[in-house]
Scaffold this active site. Structure first.
Site, PDB file in Angstrom:
ATOM      1  N   THR A  96      -7.572  -1.528  -0.935  1.00  0.00           N
ATOM      2  CA  THR A  96      -8.258  -1.378  -2.248  1.00  0.00           C
ATOM      3  C   THR A  96      -9.013  -2.586  -2.687  1.00  0.00           C
ATOM      4  O   THR A  96      -9.797  -2.852  -3.208  1.00  0.00           O
ATOM      5  CB  THR A  96      -7.044  -1.241  -3.495  1.00  0.00           C
ATOM      6  OG1 THR A  96      -6.252  -0.184  -3.228  1.00  0.00           O
ATOM      7  CG2 THR A  96      -7.815  -1.099  -4.913  1.00  0.00           C
ATOM      8  N   LYS A 105      -9.658  -1.047   7.129  1.00  0.00           N
ATOM      9  CA  LYS A 105      -8.915  -0.146   7.689  1.00  0.00           C
ATOM     10  C   LYS A 105      -7.376  -0.411   7.734  1.00  0.00           C
ATOM     11  O   LYS A 105      -7.153  -1.498   8.511  1.00  0.00           O
ATOM     12  CB  LYS A 105      -9.348   0.498   8.856  1.00  0.00           C
ATOM     13  CG  LYS A 105      -8.886   1.927   9.407  1.00  0.00           C
ATOM     14  CD  LYS A 105      -9.516   2.391  10.582  1.00  0.00           C
ATOM     15  CE  LYS A 105      -8.821   3.558  11.129  1.00  0.00           C
ATOM     16  NZ  LYS A 105      -9.639   4.141  12.619  1.00  0.00           N
ATOM     17  N   ARG A 106      -6.349   0.489   7.227  1.00  0.00           N
ATOM     18  CA  ARG A 106      -5.104   0.120   7.562  1.00  0.00           C
ATOM     19  C   ARG A 106      -4.587   0.734   8.848  1.00  0.00           C
ATOM     20  O   ARG A 106      -4.870   1.456   9.490  1.00  0.00           O
ATOM     21  CB  ARG A 106      -4.224   0.383   6.227  1.00  0.00           C
ATOM     22  CG  ARG A 106      -4.457   0.001   5.016  1.00  0.00           C
ATOM     23  CD  ARG A 106      -3.668   0.830   4.101  1.00  0.00           C
ATOM     24  NE  ARG A 106      -4.189   0.296   2.731  1.00  0.00           N
ATOM     25  CZ  ARG A 106      -4.448   1.273   1.700  1.00  0.00           C
ATOM     26  NH1 ARG A 106      -4.147   2.390   1.710  1.00  0.00           N
ATOM     27  NH2 ARG A 106      -4.769   0.443   0.527  1.00  0.00           N
ATOM     28  N   LYS A 110       2.421   2.249  -5.274  1.00  0.00           N
ATOM     29  CA  LYS A 110       3.136   1.602  -6.372  1.00  0.00           C
ATOM     30  C   LYS A 110       2.488   2.072  -7.690  1.00  0.00           C
ATOM     31  O   LYS A 110       3.002   2.087  -8.689  1.00  0.00           O
ATOM     32  CB  LYS A 110       3.432   0.014  -6.259  1.00  0.00           C
ATOM     33  CG  LYS A 110       4.475  -0.280  -5.040  1.00  0.00           C
ATOM     34  CD  LYS A 110       4.461  -1.743  -4.872  1.00  0.00           C
ATOM     35  CE  LYS A 110       3.334  -2.441  -4.296  1.00  0.00           C
ATOM     36  NZ  LYS A 110       2.807  -2.093  -3.191  1.00  0.00           N
ATOM     37  N   LYS A 130       3.361   9.948  -0.823  1.00  0.00           N
ATOM     38  CA  LYS A 130       2.344  10.697   0.504  1.00  0.00           C
ATOM     39  C   LYS A 130       3.040  11.505   1.266  1.00  0.00           C
ATOM     40  O   LYS A 130       2.526  11.734   2.509  1.00  0.00           O
ATOM     41  CB  LYS A 130       1.679   9.670   1.098  1.00  0.00           C
ATOM     42  CG  LYS A 130       0.672   8.711   0.003  1.00  0.00           C
ATOM     43  CD  LYS A 130      -0.378   7.920   1.151  1.00  0.00           C
ATOM     44  CE  LYS A 130      -1.597   7.561   0.323  1.00  0.00           C
ATOM     45  NZ  LYS A 130      -2.636   7.021   0.956  1.00  0.00           N
ATOM     46  N   ASP A 178       1.094  -1.209   0.082  1.00  0.00           N
ATOM     47  CA  ASP A 178       0.044  -0.021  -0.100  1.00  0.00           C
ATOM     48  C   ASP A 178       0.802   1.293   0.065  1.00  0.00           C
ATOM     49  O   ASP A 178       0.442   2.212   0.668  1.00  0.00           O
ATOM     50  CB  ASP A 178      -1.019   0.030   1.225  1.00  0.00           C
ATOM     51  CG  ASP A 178      -1.797  -1.286   1.395  1.00  0.00           C
ATOM     52  OD1 ASP A 178      -2.414  -1.767   0.306  1.00  0.00           O
ATOM     53  OD2 ASP A 178      -1.695  -2.006   2.570  1.00  0.00           O
ATOM     54  N   GLU A 179       1.941   1.328  -0.534  1.00  0.00           N
ATOM     55  CA  GLU A 179       2.846   2.425  -0.548  1.00  0.00           C
ATOM     56  C   GLU A 179       2.668   3.317  -1.594  1.00  0.00           C
ATOM     57  O   GLU A 179       3.180   4.311  -1.661  1.00  0.00           O
ATOM     58  CB  GLU A 179       4.327   1.976  -0.686  1.00  0.00           C
ATOM     59  CG  GLU A 179       5.034   0.811   0.362  1.00  0.00           C
ATOM     60  CD  GLU A 179       4.730  -0.471  -0.098  1.00  0.00           C
ATOM     61  OE1 GLU A 179       5.210  -1.414   0.530  1.00  0.00           O
ATOM     62  OE2 GLU A 179       4.203  -0.737  -1.117  1.00  0.00           O
ATOM     63  N   THR A 188      -6.830 -12.391   2.924  1.00  0.00           N
ATOM     64  CA  THR A 188      -7.719 -11.822   2.336  1.00  0.00           C
ATOM     65  C   THR A 188      -8.874 -12.818   1.954  1.00  0.00           C
ATOM     66  O   THR A 188      -9.867 -12.644   1.550  1.00  0.00           O
ATOM     67  CB  THR A 188      -7.297 -11.240   1.029  1.00  0.00           C
ATOM     68  OG1 THR A 188      -6.775 -12.003   0.144  1.00  0.00           O
ATOM     69  CG2 THR A 188      -6.599  -9.906   1.223  1.00  0.00           C
ATOM     70  N   HIS A 243      -3.976  -2.177  -6.805  1.00  0.00           N
ATOM     71  CA  HIS A 243      -3.548  -0.966  -7.239  1.00  0.00           C
ATOM     72  C   HIS A 243      -4.531   0.148  -7.681  1.00  0.00           C
ATOM     73  O   HIS A 243      -5.250  -0.337  -8.569  1.00  0.00           O
ATOM     74  CB  HIS A 243      -2.391  -1.365  -8.325  1.00  0.00           C
ATOM     75  CG  HIS A 243      -1.185  -1.845  -8.006  1.00  0.00           C
ATOM     76  ND1 HIS A 243      -0.399  -2.167  -8.942  1.00  0.00           N
ATOM     77  CD2 HIS A 243      -0.629  -2.264  -6.725  1.00  0.00           C
ATOM     78  CE1 HIS A 243       0.873  -2.810  -8.295  1.00  0.00           C
ATOM     79  NE2 HIS A 243       0.452  -2.670  -6.867  1.00  0.00           N
ATOM     80  N   ASP A 294       2.630  14.507   1.447  1.00  0.00           N
ATOM     81  CA  ASP A 294       1.578  15.576   1.838  1.00  0.00           C
ATOM     82  C   ASP A 294       0.652  15.248   2.926  1.00  0.00           C
ATOM     83  O   ASP A 294      -0.020  16.038   3.456  1.00  0.00           O
ATOM     84  CB  ASP A 294       0.633  15.781   0.623  1.00  0.00           C
ATOM     85  CG  ASP A 294      -0.101  14.579  -0.086  1.00  0.00           C
ATOM     86  OD1 ASP A 294       0.910  13.883  -0.282  1.00  0.00           O
ATOM     87  OD2 ASP A 294      -1.369  14.454  -0.090  1.00  0.00           O
TER      88      ASP A 294
END
EC number: 6.3.4.4
Length: 431
Positions: free
Chosen positions: A300, A305-306, A16, A332, A13-14, A131, A41, A334
């Site tokens: 995604t 929730k992460r 990519k 990220k 979840d970076e 998952t 993604h 920002d």
């Protein structure tokens, strides 16, 4: 011509997808080399959102060849649905733009059923946080030499033999977990029905890519998930079932190790994790909630929730080493706007001993507490910045300190989900 591997350097979840899309403009071929449709993604192109799980990110770019390599495990029914969805968004997908390696193992319905049954049967503290899409059991069958592979779909007798071999293993497992026996004929019929839709894309990918490489074409290898979920070097057993690190890129498509010229590690400016497992810098306070809200940290694939925390330089330094990262893309940035003080983990305390890496043993990982270094934050916005001149001085200092601590330079800096909001320092495809 340079060939570039993109790998996540944290727990996935970076960001990519955006970076792969950004780089795909410079590439001729985009290849997935591991994982399944358990990773997602998200791409934002001209305001339109594309959510991909099985397809390489390059499919949304015209004139590119997208490849699903043998290191992937593929759910054929999911792939057909995903292709239909992306086509509905105006993307052309054909055998000229998409290839699937003939030796790619398939994810069957029995894999998902086994995956979910195991997770439900697991006691508290032993759940992996899967998952439930069958990726782990599909890789088990690959290693156990009982996979149904793409090429097997072309011949009914071969298909039946491979299904029978798999059922010899799965039926006893299902009995032990209280799952109904597999309907052999229904499974074979379902595979026979889906076969033409998959076989049209089947190709000897190893041969095609070796020829592309000899012709000087640029290949972009697209990783899924992150190095901390690697089956060998991740936070085992809370990991995925494949090798995620950059060395898998060549193996997962049928190229030699000398095919990799540049490894780009994707690194979020803070840290997130989905599912169970150790997370030394996790924040369960207002700061953690703020990171999650500002970063829209929901999976995604699952919508889960992460978990959020401060940047962990010790872990990223470790993954840069195991993947041989040449440079990173810091994403990220920002999301950190407006924090008065920022913290960076520079090491761990384990029972009174300072470590500059996360130990292998799960019980020791659980006992590691982070050692932080504090830095001043910034109040000005970095969102949408496209040059260093657009960044506050404190943000630049933060980026430079990250480089020092992880011992790896920043090649790209991402300041929003839009592909254009990217500061290029070093072009990974530069010859």
């Amino acid at each position: 011509m340079a060939n570039v591997v993109v790998v996540g350097a944290q727990w996935g979840d970076e960001g990519k997808g955006k970076i792969v899309d950004w780089l795909s403009e410079r590439a001729d071929v985009i290849a997935r080399f591991q994982g399944g449709h358990n990773a997602g993604h998200t791409l934002v192109i001209d305001g339109e959102v594309f959510k991909l799980h099985a397809l390489p990110s390059g499919v949304v770019r015209g004139g590119k060849l997208s490849v699903i390599g043998n290191g992937v495990v593929l759910d054929p029914w999911h792939l057909v649905k995903e292709i239909a969805t992306i086509r509905d968004q105006g993307v052309d997908i054909s055998p000229e733009t998409l290839m699937i390696a003939e030796n790619t193992p398939l994810i069957l319905p029995i894999h998902g059923e086994l995956d979910r049954a195991r997770e439900e049967a697991a006691s508290s503290g032993t759940k992996i946080g899967t998952t439930g899409r069958g990726i782990g059991p599909a890789y088990e069958d690959k290693v156990g030499r009982r996979s149904v592979r793409v090429a097997d779909l072309a011949d009914r007798a071969t298909l039946e033999a491979h299904v029978d071999r798999a059922l010899q293993h799965h039926d006893p497992l299902r009995r032990g977990l209280g799952i109904d026996p597999i309907d052999r004929n229904a499974l074979i019929d379902a595979l026979t029905e889906i076969a033409p839709q998959i076989l049209q894309y089947a190709a000897p990918v190893w041969k095609v890519l070796n020829e592309k490489r000899k012709a000087g074409k640029r290949i972009l290898f697209e990783g899924a998930q992150g190095a901390l979920l690697d089956i060998d070097f991740g936070t085992y057993p809370f990991v995925t079932s494949s090798n995620v690190i950059a060395g898998q890129a060549a193996t997962g498509v049928g190229l030699g190790p000398n095919a990799i010229d540049y490894t780009l590690g994707i690194v979020k400016a803070y840290t997130t994790r989905v599912g169970e497992g150790p997370f030394p810098t996790e924040l369960e306070d207002a700061d953690g909630q703020r990171l999650g809200e500002r970063g829209h940290e929901f999976g995604t694939t699952t919508g889960r929730k992460r978990r959020c925390g401060w940047f962990d330089a010790a872990l990223v330094r470790q993954t840069c080493a195991t993947s041989g990262v040449t440079g990173i893309s810091l994403t990220k940035l920002d999301v950190l706007d407006g924090f008065e003080t920022l913290k960076i983990c520079v090491g761990y305390d384990l029972d009174g001993t300072r470590l500059d890496y996360l130990p292998t043993a799960a019980d020791q990982q659980a006992r590691c507490t982070p050692i932080y270094e504090e830095m001043p934050g910034w109040s000005d916005s970095t969102e949408g910045a496209r040059s260093w001149a657009d960044l506050p001085a404190a943000a630049i200092k933060y980026v430079r300190r990250v480089e020092e601590l992880i011992q790896c330079p920043v090649a790209l800096l991402s300041t929003s989900p839009e592909r254009e909001d990217t500061i290029l320092v070093t072009d990974p495809f530069a010859d």
